[in-house]
Design a protein around this motif. Structure first.
Motif, PDB file in Angstrom:
ATOM      1  N   HIS A 170       0.824  -1.205   0.000  1.00 20.48           N
ATOM      2  CA  HIS A 170       0.000   0.000   0.000  1.00 20.48           C
ATOM      3  C   HIS A 170       0.864   1.262   0.000  1.00 20.48           C
ATOM      4  CE1 HIS A 170      -3.671   2.288   0.534  1.00 20.48           C
ATOM      5  NE2 HIS A 170      -3.021   3.015   1.442  1.00 20.48           N
ATOM      6  N   LYS A 180     -14.432  -1.105  14.089  1.00 20.19           N
ATOM      7  CA  LYS A 180     -15.666  -0.875  13.353  1.00 20.19           C
ATOM      8  C   LYS A 180     -16.229  -2.201  12.853  1.00 20.19           C
ATOM      9  CE  LYS A 180     -17.120   2.677  10.116  1.00 20.19           C
ATOM     10  NZ  LYS A 180     -16.600   3.595   9.124  1.00 20.19           N
ATOM     11  N   PRO A 202      -6.707  -3.415   8.329  1.00 24.55           N
ATOM     12  CA  PRO A 202      -7.103  -2.001   8.227  1.00 24.55           C
ATOM     13  C   PRO A 202      -6.084  -1.058   8.864  1.00 24.55           C
ATOM     14  CG  PRO A 202      -8.961  -3.328   8.972  1.00 24.55           C
ATOM     15  CD  PRO A 202      -7.772  -4.244   8.894  1.00 24.55           C
ATOM     16  N   ASP A 203      -5.601  -1.407  10.043  1.00 18.38           N
ATOM     17  CA  ASP A 203      -4.632  -0.543  10.715  1.00 18.38           C
ATOM     18  C   ASP A 203      -3.311  -0.503   9.958  1.00 18.38           C
ATOM     19  OD1 ASP A 203      -6.461  -0.066  12.618  1.00 18.38           O
ATOM     20  OD2 ASP A 203      -5.405  -1.041  14.282  1.00 18.38           O
ATOM     21  N   THR A 231     -11.108 -12.348   5.143  1.00 15.32           N
ATOM     22  CA  THR A 231     -10.601 -11.421   6.147  1.00 15.32           C
ATOM     23  C   THR A 231     -11.743 -10.909   7.013  1.00 15.32           C
ATOM     24  OG1 THR A 231     -10.815  -9.619   4.578  1.00 15.32           O
ATOM     25  CG2 THR A 231      -8.645 -10.639   4.755  1.00 15.32           C
ATOM     26  N   VAL A 259      -2.853  -0.842   6.770  1.00 15.67           N
ATOM     27  CA  VAL A 259      -3.013  -0.040   5.558  1.00 15.67           C
ATOM     28  C   VAL A 259      -3.065   1.439   5.919  1.00 15.67           C
ATOM     29  CG1 VAL A 259      -4.596   0.497   3.674  1.00 15.67           C
ATOM     30  CG2 VAL A 259      -4.098  -1.893   4.258  1.00 15.67           C
ATOM     31  N   ALA A 260      -3.778   1.762   6.991  1.00 15.69           N
ATOM     32  CA  ALA A 260      -3.854   3.166   7.401  1.00 15.69           C
ATOM     33  C   ALA A 260      -2.463   3.690   7.726  1.00 15.69           C
ATOM     34  CB  ALA A 260      -4.764   3.291   8.624  1.00 15.69           C
ATOM     35  N   THR A 312     -15.486  -8.420   7.603  1.00 10.65           N
ATOM     36  CA  THR A 312     -16.461  -8.407   6.510  1.00 10.65           C
ATOM     37  C   THR A 312     -16.459  -9.707   5.735  1.00 10.65           C
ATOM     38  OG1 THR A 312     -14.679  -7.303   5.346  1.00 10.65           O
ATOM     39  CG2 THR A 312     -16.463  -5.930   6.152  1.00 10.65           C
ATOM     40  N   ASP A 345      -3.997  -5.302  12.673  1.00 11.26           N
ATOM     41  CA  ASP A 345      -4.755  -5.994  11.638  1.00 11.26           C
ATOM     42  C   ASP A 345      -4.581  -5.269  10.304  1.00 11.26           C
ATOM     43  OD1 ASP A 345      -6.292  -3.778  11.957  1.00 11.26           O
ATOM     44  OD2 ASP A 345      -7.979  -4.807  12.907  1.00 11.26           O
TER      45      ASP A 345
END
Ligand SMILES: Cc1cc2nc3c(=O)[nH]c(=O)nc-3n(C[C@H](O)[C@H](O)[C@H](O)COP(=O)(O)OP(=O)(O)OC[C@H]3O[C@@H](n4cnc5c(N)ncnc54)[C@H](O)[C@@H]3O)c2cc1C
Ligand code: SF4
Ligand code: SF4
Ligand code: SF4
Ligand code: SF4
Ligand code: SF4
Ligand code: SF4
Lengths: 667, 210, 294
Positions: free
Chosen positions: A164, A448, A564-565, A195, A567-568, A198, A562
């Protein structure tokens, strides 16, 4: 605010400013006393205190004193220079002073936070102030160095974080080198089927990004490669990369698999790393169908052709594109970059370390990562969850916190395993209809949609037993336990011990730093936490920076995280790198070395010692000469000069000795 | 058990002794008990939790909470066979076995252990036996224990006794060391400590005998 | 090499065969071993429940006597066969080393009897000595009567391994396995090697104690063992002497001999049954897979 002035009119006019830092300092240090003390020190013309020196009104005090001609040098006694030295130097400059006629005394980290006794704290604060005042007398007005920033960026590690970050930078128009040590990028995420929370198909969201890396004209992807040397500094790093021989000419190979088919080994021989050793692979292989680059690799340790030269080398004949070269040797590439992003990820805990869980001893006990491969439709079982005997399990136990939250292994919580355990519970239930038992200490699902996922599992009738598993054994106490693995744990919500017979056990292993994290840290000159995670500059305010300017962190190499974190954080690291490149220059400390001609004996000791070749010899003057543009301020020559001729700005002998004198005089 | 024995599922603050955790944790490394995360590994490892009225984990929670009466009068601490399975596997390195000992000693001192329960009685007999003569006389100990708890079991045990006798593994002889005086002197120095001083030590800030 | 010997109360009564066989094996191996003179009870489990301080003092006296018995220059280890005593003495050593306050108190008490403790004595279990001081090689060189075909389940119990011992693995102990294997026996793989046998509970709360021992016996039998080898007098007593009662309680027909590992070693060395206290066993050792033990 109180002011104590002395009317000294010397050329050197020092202002001392003692900060309360709210009550951080003033609750331990008698600030007013230190101010009265400082006022009496030589050359001090102004001595003041203020609640927050770093706030605008605090800075205004200094600026007003400069503008009014009361001071021309300043000492601020407050926090660590790491935090606010740049702030106050700026304050000086904005008011027309020289930013380097300034010295900080750290009376917070070095005094109030670490001293119990108030009197002792005040004493120590005064001695540090005295030292700073003595030192600043010898400061010289200097100009900071400005150096241009190289616009290219190096990203180390091609997991989701590295991918990313690389794509973000490349899309912004920057040239990126992505170095991955495995034959393919993708990292851990490439191994998953779905994953959380979702249940997106992992390959469906990852593969497009991997292909984009391959296709992007701004990205140079070096897989099967490692960084072996890093020199230079922010904006101007010189990096050496070793490209390990894969015995395949990358530009020619199209990933047709013919060589693998043709290898003299009819079937796999070595544990297949990508499949967590659940199956075997041949010496020549492509780790997985979506591998990027889609290029074969030959493992020199097991290939007979490479090891002995005595192989029919059927692979070579099979390759229509002449891509195989068993004599390939490693290649070292040197590149220059302005910024580096480390995204080297994690490894999973070795479950064998907890003997009572029977991993490696009983069959049908798997780690979570092995199960990820098993549930993966492209994995070794085609997505089937089966026991060693080929049957479907009727009961499966999932053991949380394996190698986490335990003084004997890792004290920390690995953060992602509760959620992935829920994911696996769902997949097992869906694929096999088995009863699934989750044994957990605490269910950690902040995020989330995460708690909602837990709710969903509760409704799916998965069993949740709150208790850390004591033991997994095969000895039975009742008939229904016969032939099963028995999980023993206290059901702490009920207060009874339970023995749950299951067919299969999944150990939710924790996340650990890469085994070579310390070495990698040393290579890039950054620190690790005690556990071995890369240390960020500030846990809250600078989470992707490190203490080495120009080196940033992304993903799980900084701590369990994880996707999401990760990638952020990767986005944030890319943005930091872009900000640096966009500014175009970096300001360097003017801490270069210089020769005092009159003292240099011309011995030439220093010349060979300088690692940057910054010292030359002036034959005419018969003295050494430092090239300020090349000197990095390492200090090697200064320490080596036998006649004391070499000095370093910001660290001259006068400055250091007077600082020491300040402390001693006080005592 | 039922409601007759236990005071139901409610405890008022006045039922609790907030200092109890301090008393127990004053043993070497006892403060560790405050780091318990209630994971239950101890109970799961314990071969005896099956028979306990509270699991070992619950004992820790009750100590922390100040449930002095409940802990000291429980069977759990006495059923603990000191096998150390809990202590070696506790993720927080809590020496639960030592905590069980501390609770036992406190229960004896305060006289609140479960009455007629053979284990504390055995401990008492053993203690007297050794204090007296320096050694334990196995045969006599068993005899006295049976007499004090359940004389009827004597018959039950007769067969076993006979076989032991026959194989030379049992005697009612009183074992003793030679230099009893020497041992007495040693123990006398600690006598005061054991009865008064260590009580003070175990219960900082509390009057002896409270 | 010479050792001091602390028997503890059980090895003089119910565990006599352990003492007999251990001493015979030691002398066969040429090891000198002297009993500590006028030793007292180590202050184990039951005593510890009343007074920890006095329990430490009891153990400390044993150390002090041992030190007095040896020249100051000699370092002799104390061999302690009983697992409970082994733990008790080791615990005292650790606590005295780690807690100065306690140490001062105990010193003071010993002083009243003109005794001194310096901590130079190590506490060793015979398994430790045989494996690490003597070595498997020496032991197998004395083999005259191989235990061929005998299926042995080695039972270590709890207090031998936890929490202080350092001569074997807490989870996967193997010192006894290795010894007996070297003497020709076949070792049964079973997961209860170090699970608690119930200790003194068999005597106090019998239904509880018996059940714990029964679990062990049942599993050992299921895995096809001919004999259980033990290294602690209490374990031996529980598993053997209560076996018939367990059979009555649980309506089972277990009949597994339970011997001290030193008895089995003695057999392999060709020592006489009398020297090994074999006649003291309730359940006679019988032939396993054609091998005549007796
Ligand atoms: C069993 C399991 C299931 C999971 N399931 C989920 C899930 O469903 N959803 C979710 O959000 N998260 C999940 N996670 C977490 C997820 O794996 C991580 O968040 C993610 O992989 C972190 O990405 P990364 O790029 O930081 O590290 P990694 O994925 O570990 O990638 C690091 C890359 O760097 C390379 N590398 C390492 N060192 C070097 C070096 N010195 N030089 C060059 N290259 C190097 C490695 O080869 C690797 O390719 C799961 C984790 C596990 C263990
Ligand atoms: S090396 Fe040749 S045969 Fe092998 S995958 Fe590449 S192109 Fe195909
Ligand atoms: S050289 Fe031989 S062993 Fe190696 S990949 Fe080719 S065929 Fe296989
Ligand atoms: S996330 Fe859950 S399973 Fe993982 S260590 Fe934390 S509490 Fe344990
Ligand atoms: S300080 Fe000296 S040795 Fe270091 S870079 Fe500068 S000139 Fe070279
Ligand atoms: S194992 Fe330790 S942390 Fe867990 S409940 Fe027991 S005492 Fe507490
Ligand atoms: S030491 Fe006591 S509480 Fe701990 S596991 Fe053993 S019997 Fe249970």
């Amino acid at each position: 605010m109180s002011t104590v002035g002395t009317g000294s009119n010397d050329k050197c006019k020092i202002g001392v400013y003692v900060c309360h830092c709210g009550i951080n300092i003033s609750s331990k240090v008698d600030v007013s006393k230190t101010v009265r003390f400082a006022a009496k020190l030589p050359h001090v013309t102004v001595s003041r205190e203020y609640k927050f020196m770093c706030a605008d009104p605090g800075q205004d005090l200094i600026q007003q004193d400069i503008r009014d001609g009361r001071i021309n040098r300043a000492v601020v006694a407050s926090c660590s220079p790491l935090m606010h030295e740049p702030t106050f130097r700026n304050t000086m400059a904005e008011a027309g002073g020289n930013p380097f006629l300034f010295q900080m005394a750290n009376i917070r980290e070095h005094v109030s936070w670490v001293t119990l006794d108030n009197t002792a704290a005040t004493e120590k604060a005064m001695s540090l102030i005295s030292a700073a005042v003595e030192r600043v007398v010898f400061h010289q007005p200097l100009m900071p160095n400005r150096v241009p920033v190289h616009p290219d960026v190096l990203v180390v590690g091609g997991g989701i974080a590295g991918i990313h970050a690389a794509l973000t930078l490349a899309d912004a128009g920057q040239k990126v080198y992505l170095v991955e040590r495995e034959p393919s990028i993708g990292g851990h995420m490439a191994k998953f089927d779905k994953t959380f929370p979702t249940l997106d198909c992992s390959a469906c969201i990852l593969t497009p990004k991997m292909s984009a890396v391959r296709a992007h004209s701004n990205i140079t992807l070096w897989s099967y490669s490692e960084v072996i040397g890093v020199d230079g500094f922010v904006g101007n790093f010189k990096v050496r990369v070793r490209r390990k021989p894969r015995y395949i000419i990358e530009e020619r190979c199209v990933g047709c698999l013919d060589c693998i088919e043709a290898c003299i080994y009819k079937s796999g021989k070595v544990p297949d790393e990508f499949n967590e050793g659940l199956v075997k692979r041949k010496p020549v292989y492509i780790p997985f169908p979506q591998a990027t680059p889609l290029v074969a690799v030959i493992d020199a340790k097991t290939c007979i052709g490479i090891r002995t030269g005595k192989c029919k080398m059927t692979c070579i004949d099979a390759c229509e594109r002449d891509a195989i070269d068993l004599n390939q040797s490693e290649e070292i590439n040197e590149i220059e970059v302005g910024a580096i992003i480390l995204a080297t990820g994690f490894k999973t805990f070795n479950a064998k370390r907890i003997y009572r869980y029977g991993y490696g001893k009983y069959s049908n006990i798997y780690t979570s990562l092995e199960l990820e491969r098993m549930v993966n439709a492209a994995g070794p079982t085609g997505g089937e969850i089966t026991l060693k005997n080929g049957q479907k399990p009727k009961a499966v136990g999932i053991v949380h916190c394996v190698g986490s939250r335990d003084n004997k292994t890792n004290k920390y919580c690995s953060k992602v395993c509760c959620m992935y355990s829920l994911k696996l519970a769902h997949l097992i239930k869906e694929r096999t209809g088995a009863e699934v038992y989750n044994f957990y200490i605490d269910m950690r699902t902040p995020g989330k949609g995460y708690e909602e996922f837990y709710d969903r599992l509760l409704e799916e009738n998965v069993h949740f037993i709150r208790g850390r598993v004591a033991e997994i054994t095969d000895w039975v106490m009742t008939p229904e336990e016969e032939g099963k693995l028995v999980i023993r744990a206290e059901d702490t919500l009920v207060g009874v011990v339970r023995r749950v017979p299951v067919d299969m056990v999944v150990l939710s292993v924790g996340l650990e730093p890469q085994p070579d994290a310390e070495d990698v840290g040393r290579l890039f000159n950054i620190s690790c936490t005690r556990e071995g995670w890369f240390l960020e500059r500030h846990p809250k305010l600078a989470p992707v920076s490190t203490f080495t300017d120009g080196i940033f962190l992304a993903g799980a190499c900084q701590g369990p995280k994880d996707i999401p974190d990760s990638v952020a954080q990767a986005g944030a690291a890319a943005a930091e790198a872009l900000a640096l490149i966009d500014r175009g220059y970096v300001v360097l400390e003017p801490n270069t070395a210089y020769v005092q001609d009159e003292l240099c004996s011309g011995c030439k000791t220093c010349i060979d010692l300088c690692p940057y070749g910054a010292i030359s010899f002036d034959d005419e003057k018969d003295t050494a000469k430092v090239n300020g543009a090349l000197c990095k301020g390492c200090g090697t020559c200064v320490a080596s000069c036998p006649s004391g001729s070499l000095q370093q700005y910001l660290f001259t002998d006068d400055q250091i000795f007077s600082e020491i004198k300040g402390v001693i005089l006080y005592a | 058990m039922g409601y007759a024995k236990h005071r139901g599922k409610i405890r008022f603050e006045s039922d609790l002794e907030p200092d109890f955790s301090k008393e127990i944790s004053s043993i070497p490394e006892g403060e560790q008990l405050f780091s318990c995360i209630q994971c239950g590994t101890c109970s799961g490892m314990c071969p005896l939790s099956q028979y306990m009225d509270y699991t070992p984990r619950q004992i820790i929670a009750m100590i922390r909470g100040g449930f002095k009466n409940d802990v000291l009068s429980s069977y759990t601490t006495w059923l603990c066979a000191s096998c150390y399975s809990c202590a070696v596997e506790c993720p927080k390195e809590i020496k639960l076995t030592d905590i069980m000992y501390a609770a036992k000693r406190l229960a004896i001192r305060e006289g609140v252990y479960p009455k007629r329960f053979p284990i504390p009685i055995l401990a008492h007999e053993f203690f007297k036996n050794v204090d007296d003569s320096g050694r334990n006389s196995e045969g006599r100990l068993i005899l006295r224990l049976l007499l004090r708890t359940n004389p009827l079991r004597l018959f039950n045990q007769a067969g076993l006794g006979w076989r032991l006798l026959k194989t030379g593994r049992f005697s009612l002889k009183k074992e003793s060391i030679v230099h009893k005086g020497e041992l007495k002197n040693i123990l006398k120095v600690l006598e005061k400590e054991h009865m008064v001083k260590s009580k003070e030590e175990l219960a900082p800030g509390r009057e002896a005998g409270s | 090499m010479s050792y001091l010997y602390f028997p503890g109360c059980s090895l003089k009564s119910s565990g006599r065969a352990y003492e007999e066989s251990m001493l015979s094996v030691f002398s066969t191996l040429g090891l000198k071993i002297n009993e500590i003179e006028d030793w007292n009870c180590c202050g184990a489990t039951a005593y510890m429940s009343i007074s920890e301080l006095k329990a430490f003092a009891l153990s400390a006296r044993i150390f002090a006597l041992a030190e007095r018995q040896m020249q100051a220059s000699d370092r002799a280890d104390i061999v302690v066969p009983c697992a409970a005593c082994y733990l008790g003495l080791n615990k005292t050593r650790h606590y005295l080393a780690e807690h100065p306050k306690l140490r001062r108190k105990i010193y003071k008490a010993l002083n009243a009897a003109n005794l001194k403790y310096t901590g130079r004595m190590q506490v060793r279990h015979p398994l430790d000595v045989l494996n690490n001081d003597v070595g498997i090689e020496k032991i197998s060189s004395l083999l005259v009567n191989p235990l061929e075909g005998v299926q042995i389940a080695c039972y270590y119990g709890c207090q031998l391994l936890r929490p202080y011992s350092d001569f074997d693995d807490q989870h996967e102990p193997s010192t006894m396995d290795r010894l007996l294997k070297a003497l020709g026996a076949e070792i049964v793989d079973w997961p209860l090697k170090s699970r608690c046998c119930g200790g003194s509970l068999t005597g106090t709360v019998q239904d509880v104690g018996l059940r714990l021992s029964y679990i062990l016996l049942k599993e050992a039998k299921k895995r096809g063992c001919d004999v259980i080898a033990t290294a602690c007098p209490l374990c031996q007593f529980n598993l053997e002497c209560y076996q018939s009662r367990m059979n009555r309680y649980y309506k089972d027909k277990i009949n597994v001999p339970v011997a001290y590992f030193t008895q089995l070693m003695g057999i392999a060395f060709g020592l006489s049954p009398q020297q090994l206290g074999i006649q003291r066993l309730f359940i006679p050792l019988k032939s396993g897979a054609g091998h005549v033990c007796l």
